[in-house]
Design an enzyme around this catalytic site. Sequence first.
Site, PDB file in Angstrom:
ATOM      1  CG  ASN A  21      20.643   3.769  12.352  1.00 10.97           C
ATOM      2  OD1 ASN A  21      20.299   3.683  11.176  1.00 10.97           O
ATOM      3  ND2 ASN A  21      19.863   4.274  13.287  1.00 10.97           N
ATOM      4  CG  ASN A  63      11.931   6.746  10.238  1.00 12.30           C
ATOM      5  OD1 ASN A  63      11.743   7.028  11.407  1.00 12.30           O
ATOM      6  ND2 ASN A  63      13.092   6.910   9.643  1.00 12.30           N
ATOM      7  CG  PHE A  66      21.824  -3.704  12.829  1.00 13.19           C
ATOM      8  CD1 PHE A  66      21.171  -4.855  13.268  1.00 13.19           C
ATOM      9  CD2 PHE A  66      21.494  -2.500  13.429  1.00 13.19           C
ATOM     10  CE1 PHE A  66      20.214  -4.804  14.266  1.00 13.19           C
ATOM     11  CE2 PHE A  66      20.528  -2.437  14.438  1.00 13.19           C
ATOM     12  CZ  PHE A  66      19.888  -3.595  14.852  1.00 13.19           C
ATOM     13  CG  HIS A  95      13.707   2.654  16.719  1.00 16.72           C
ATOM     14  ND1 HIS A  95      13.842   3.999  16.935  1.00 16.72           N
ATOM     15  CD2 HIS A  95      14.795   2.284  15.987  1.00 16.72           C
ATOM     16  CE1 HIS A  95      14.953   4.424  16.368  1.00 16.72           C
ATOM     17  NE2 HIS A  95      15.552   3.417  15.783  1.00 16.72           N
ATOM     18  N   GLY A  96      14.765   1.843  19.832  1.00 26.09           N
ATOM     19  CA  GLY A  96      16.128   1.485  20.186  1.00 26.09           C
ATOM     20  C   GLY A  96      16.682   2.422  21.233  1.00 26.09           C
ATOM     21  CB  ALA A  97      20.049   2.625  22.717  1.00 28.02           C
ATOM     22  CG  HIS A  99      17.596  -0.713  12.056  1.00 28.58           C
ATOM     23  ND1 HIS A  99      18.473   0.152  12.690  1.00 28.58           N
ATOM     24  CD2 HIS A  99      16.586   0.062  11.597  1.00 28.58           C
ATOM     25  CE1 HIS A  99      17.998   1.384  12.612  1.00 28.58           C
ATOM     26  NE2 HIS A  99      16.857   1.353  11.943  1.00 28.58           N
ATOM     27  CE  LYS A 145      26.749  -0.400  11.466  1.00 23.21           C
ATOM     28  NZ  LYS A 145      25.296  -0.329  11.702  1.00 23.21           N
ATOM     29  CG  ASP A 199      15.546   5.044   6.083  1.00 22.52           C
ATOM     30  OD1 ASP A 199      15.130   4.391   5.107  1.00 22.52           O
ATOM     31  OD2 ASP A 199      16.279   4.559   6.959  1.00 22.52           O
TER      32      ASP A 199
END
Length: 405
Positions: free
Chosen positions: A144, A248, A146, A300-302, A174, A379, A82
């Site tokens: 993931n 990425n 969205f 970048h996130g949780a 994202h 999503k 990705d």
Amino acid sequence: MGNSIGTSGPIVVRCGQPAAVAHYFTSKSWIEGSALEQLAELAKLPGMRSIAGFPDLHPGKYGPVGMAALASRLYPQLIGNDIGCGMALFELALPQRKFRIDKAANALRELENIAFDAPDVAKFAPLFELGANTEALGTIGGGNHFCEIQAVEELFQPDAVELLDRQKLYLLIHTGSRNLGASVFNQTIDENGAMTGGLDPASKAGARWLALHGLCVEWAALNRRMIAQRAAMALRTDVRLIADVPHNLVRTQADGYVHYKGAAAIQSGGIAPIAGSRASLSYVVEPLDAAVKSHWAISHGAGRKYDRRNMHGRSGTTRSERKALLRNPWGGVAICDDRKLAIEEAAGAYKNAGQVLEDLAGHGLIRPLASMKPLITYKKISVDHEEPKQDRMRDRKALRRRENG
């Protein structure tokens, strides 16, 4: 499994090679043991010089996710398929007082069907040989990824009002280069094998991957802008880009190549979003100059706590539970007609984004600016068929098991 990392600055571990591994998380962050093992294994790769692991660290197919690694060689497998995936934050010219969640959600269901003028894509000619097409622009993809409408929940700094407004709405997107990153990655694997020793940047193979990778990163950023344009058209408003931060990719610098895998590639003087989940807060932060020690990277996130397979049975075992997954504590909704995806992307699948924020700030990498609450998370749209008989039977069995203790 947890970890035993302390709270007083990064731990540096020598792993038999020149590379050093720095942990920018504390014992409060839940880190899977296999992710730590993967991080240590990276240090043994030829040409690896320095590695940073972040609070959202979790295991990946070719290496850990939530890390940045400086090397003298190129490792396409560390970036994965990705290429260019990232997050972009936009401001909508739509005041909260005029916003109606249900009405906006209905409008956003048509998001990927809205026509727009295709941008000039002549520079992407090499990608068209790998299957690129303008029809894929402005689409979210799966997993993931969205598109989320947000509002400010809390401003943490007095000067945050210069960037964010409590009365306005924001768009967090994202997504990545769609299937193009996978095409580039698969072609590279086919031509060069497993690449366990990486690619020489000066070689034909290394130069080709780096060039195609760069186009994918640009295509992904363009895709996020096209999604934002479509969202603005659906909501009949205007949109303005605030920040676009990929996570990425590879960045070239004087002393080597920094590989960002699930780590936001930040820069001095900018801001960056840190995503929560569709039922938890996200955050906006300012990178600090100390982030140079982490290769100008942060979470970048949780980050995932449970993989997709393990989410089935943990959440959404009944129809009512699956329906509840599409709501959040702020009255927000998720647009996701794929029941399987809704379960796999439930808030419980992810770590605590607030703890991620605390760890990054504690290590001096960021200054928190604001928390953002999710109002609508888009999503996936699909034909909404009636649940099959076996799903209803499974619901009844799950309820009986719970009643019987």
